[in-house]
Design a protein around this motif. Sequence first.
Motif, PDB file in Angstrom:
ATOM      1  N   LEU A   2       0.705  -1.310  -0.011  1.00  0.00           N
ATOM      2  CA  LEU A   2       0.061  -0.017   0.078  1.00  0.00           C
ATOM      3  C   LEU A   2       0.730   1.342  -0.006  1.00  0.00           C
ATOM      4  O   LEU A   2       0.377   2.400  -0.357  1.00  0.00           O
ATOM      5  CB  LEU A   2      -1.004  -0.022   1.334  1.00  0.00           C
ATOM      6  CG  LEU A   2      -2.227  -0.733   1.116  1.00  0.00           C
ATOM      7  CD1 LEU A   2      -2.892  -0.935   2.294  1.00  0.00           C
ATOM      8  CD2 LEU A   2      -3.147  -0.192   0.138  1.00  0.00           C
ATOM      9  N   ALA A   3       2.082   1.204   0.191  1.00  0.00           N
ATOM     10  CA  ALA A   3       2.518   2.497   0.470  1.00  0.00           C
ATOM     11  C   ALA A   3       2.928   3.405  -0.798  1.00  0.00           C
ATOM     12  O   ALA A   3       2.676   4.450  -0.573  1.00  0.00           O
ATOM     13  CB  ALA A   3       4.486   2.123   0.933  1.00  0.00           C
ATOM     14  N   PRO A   4       3.086   2.806  -1.920  1.00  0.00           N
ATOM     15  CA  PRO A   4       3.106   3.580  -3.038  1.00  0.00           C
ATOM     16  C   PRO A   4       1.734   4.444  -3.417  1.00  0.00           C
ATOM     17  O   PRO A   4       1.631   5.489  -3.787  1.00  0.00           O
ATOM     18  CB  PRO A   4       3.570   2.854  -4.274  1.00  0.00           C
ATOM     19  CG  PRO A   4       4.141   1.741  -3.730  1.00  0.00           C
ATOM     20  CD  PRO A   4       3.703   1.298  -2.253  1.00  0.00           C
ATOM     21  N   LEU A   5       0.674   3.504  -3.107  1.00  0.00           N
ATOM     22  CA  LEU A   5      -0.693   4.023  -3.256  1.00  0.00           C
ATOM     23  C   LEU A   5      -1.035   5.169  -2.418  1.00  0.00           C
ATOM     24  O   LEU A   5      -1.528   6.004  -2.750  1.00  0.00           O
ATOM     25  CB  LEU A   5      -1.509   2.762  -3.188  1.00  0.00           C
ATOM     26  CG  LEU A   5      -3.131   2.899  -3.600  1.00  0.00           C
ATOM     27  CD1 LEU A   5      -3.181   2.977  -5.002  1.00  0.00           C
ATOM     28  CD2 LEU A   5      -3.924   1.736  -3.156  1.00  0.00           C
ATOM     29  N   HIS A   6      -0.450   5.042  -1.006  1.00  0.00           N
ATOM     30  CA  HIS A   6      -0.559   5.937  -0.089  1.00  0.00           C
ATOM     31  C   HIS A   6       0.020   7.339  -0.487  1.00  0.00           C
ATOM     32  O   HIS A   6      -0.516   8.369  -0.553  1.00  0.00           O
ATOM     33  CB  HIS A   6      -0.305   5.493   1.248  1.00  0.00           C
ATOM     34  CG  HIS A   6      -1.499   4.924   2.179  1.00  0.00           C
ATOM     35  ND1 HIS A   6      -2.366   5.343   2.788  1.00  0.00           N
ATOM     36  CD2 HIS A   6      -1.631   3.577   2.343  1.00  0.00           C
ATOM     37  CE1 HIS A   6      -2.987   4.487   3.514  1.00  0.00           C
ATOM     38  NE2 HIS A   6      -2.820   3.713   3.153  1.00  0.00           N
ATOM     39  N   ALA A   7       1.331   7.279  -0.916  1.00  0.00           N
ATOM     40  CA  ALA A   7       2.107   8.322  -1.150  1.00  0.00           C
ATOM     41  C   ALA A   7       1.488   8.948  -2.636  1.00  0.00           C
ATOM     42  O   ALA A   7       1.439  10.340  -2.521  1.00  0.00           O
ATOM     43  CB  ALA A   7       3.483   7.894  -1.580  1.00  0.00           C
ATOM     44  N   GLU A   8       1.066   8.332  -3.471  1.00  0.00           N
ATOM     45  CA  GLU A   8       0.685   8.993  -4.731  1.00  0.00           C
ATOM     46  C   GLU A   8      -0.913   9.451  -4.452  1.00  0.00           C
ATOM     47  O   GLU A   8      -1.098  10.812  -4.749  1.00  0.00           O
ATOM     48  CB  GLU A   8       0.157   7.837  -5.983  1.00  0.00           C
ATOM     49  CG  GLU A   8      -0.284   8.456  -7.059  1.00  0.00           C
ATOM     50  CD  GLU A   8       0.730   8.972  -7.958  1.00  0.00           C
ATOM     51  OE1 GLU A   8       0.325   9.369  -9.077  1.00  0.00           O
ATOM     52  OE2 GLU A   8       1.933   9.159  -7.666  1.00  0.00           O
ATOM     53  N   TRP A   9      -1.574   8.886  -3.481  1.00  0.00           N
ATOM     54  CA  TRP A   9      -3.079   9.305  -3.262  1.00  0.00           C
ATOM     55  C   TRP A   9      -2.891  10.693  -2.235  1.00  0.00           C
ATOM     56  O   TRP A   9      -3.581  11.695  -2.311  1.00  0.00           O
ATOM     57  CB  TRP A   9      -3.787   8.367  -2.380  1.00  0.00           C
ATOM     58  CG  TRP A   9      -5.126   9.075  -2.127  1.00  0.00           C
ATOM     59  CD1 TRP A   9      -6.348   8.770  -3.056  1.00  0.00           C
ATOM     60  CD2 TRP A   9      -5.799   9.589  -0.711  1.00  0.00           C
ATOM     61  NE1 TRP A   9      -7.528   9.393  -1.985  1.00  0.00           N
ATOM     62  CE2 TRP A   9      -7.084   9.889  -0.800  1.00  0.00           C
ATOM     63  CE3 TRP A   9      -5.037   9.729   0.440  1.00  0.00           C
ATOM     64  CZ2 TRP A   9      -7.942  10.523   0.068  1.00  0.00           C
ATOM     65  CZ3 TRP A   9      -5.617  10.609   1.343  1.00  0.00           C
ATOM     66  CH2 TRP A   9      -6.985  10.807   1.203  1.00  0.00           C
ATOM     67  N   ARG A  10      -1.934  10.718  -1.364  1.00  0.00           N
ATOM     68  CA  ARG A  10      -1.625  11.967  -0.550  1.00  0.00           C
ATOM     69  C   ARG A  10      -1.610  13.315  -1.325  1.00  0.00           C
ATOM     70  O   ARG A  10      -1.770  14.364  -1.077  1.00  0.00           O
ATOM     71  CB  ARG A  10      -0.446  11.836   0.456  1.00  0.00           C
ATOM     72  CG  ARG A  10      -1.039  10.877   1.947  1.00  0.00           C
ATOM     73  CD  ARG A  10       0.012  11.153   2.641  1.00  0.00           C
ATOM     74  NE  ARG A  10       1.340  10.616   2.306  1.00  0.00           N
ATOM     75  CZ  ARG A  10       1.605   9.368   2.806  1.00  0.00           C
ATOM     76  NH1 ARG A  10       1.023   8.442   3.276  1.00  0.00           N
ATOM     77  NH2 ARG A  10       2.762   8.769   2.131  1.00  0.00           N
TER      78      ARG A  10
END
Length: 233
Positions: free
Chosen positions: A178-186
């Motif tokens: 989930l880390a890349p997804l969270h970073a992009e979403w933020r």
Amino acid sequence: MSQLSFPPLMSGHALTGQEDPFETACQRAILGCDAGLVTYNLGADLLRAALVFAPEVPLHKAMAMLPTCGIGLQNALGALAPPEVAVHLEWGGGLRINGGRCGRLRIAASSDDPDTIPDWLVVGLEMPLWPGRDDTGETPDQTALYAEGCADVQAPALVESWARHALHWINRWEQDGLAPLHAEWRGLAHGVGEETQLNGVSGTFLGVDEDFGMLLRDADTTRLIPLTTQLET
């Protein structure tokens, strides 16, 4: 309507008239269609589409498909629209272009039990292409894609690109967590750090937890509002 082109393991189903791609995708999923089905209805003033998923994780984890599809849409418009067009994502699925509300993403699943692996999950997209004919200026915060400098973005190409970019982020989620997804979403999230109201509760939108639940801070405490509250029945 001509058939669109989608990546391998995805298939398209064109609809016409008043047929709702979201409802059709849910019906097809109930009947056991394959994951990767993309239903779409491209009207003159409104783009509608939906993606069918077959999650392999519990619902509270699978809800990540909502922000994933939001990121996919932002990436698709980033590739097709002029560079000055800004796309942001509301936590509950709302879409904003250049600050104005411009359509939404919606989500449904076979179960609302957060700990159950759903048989299917559907994410739908609705985006106005042109302002409504009855627009009298009473909703100045509402906009439409072609009113924001995107008149050269063709609806069929946008649906195809949305599916490709969403699939890319699904693959990243499976490979890297989930880390890349969270970073992009933020970087795309609308309203973080601002006062907001949701389900009758007001507070400061602090961000999200691991499963994209909203962290809402009022004078006394920080509440967690699960993303599953956005499921449609």
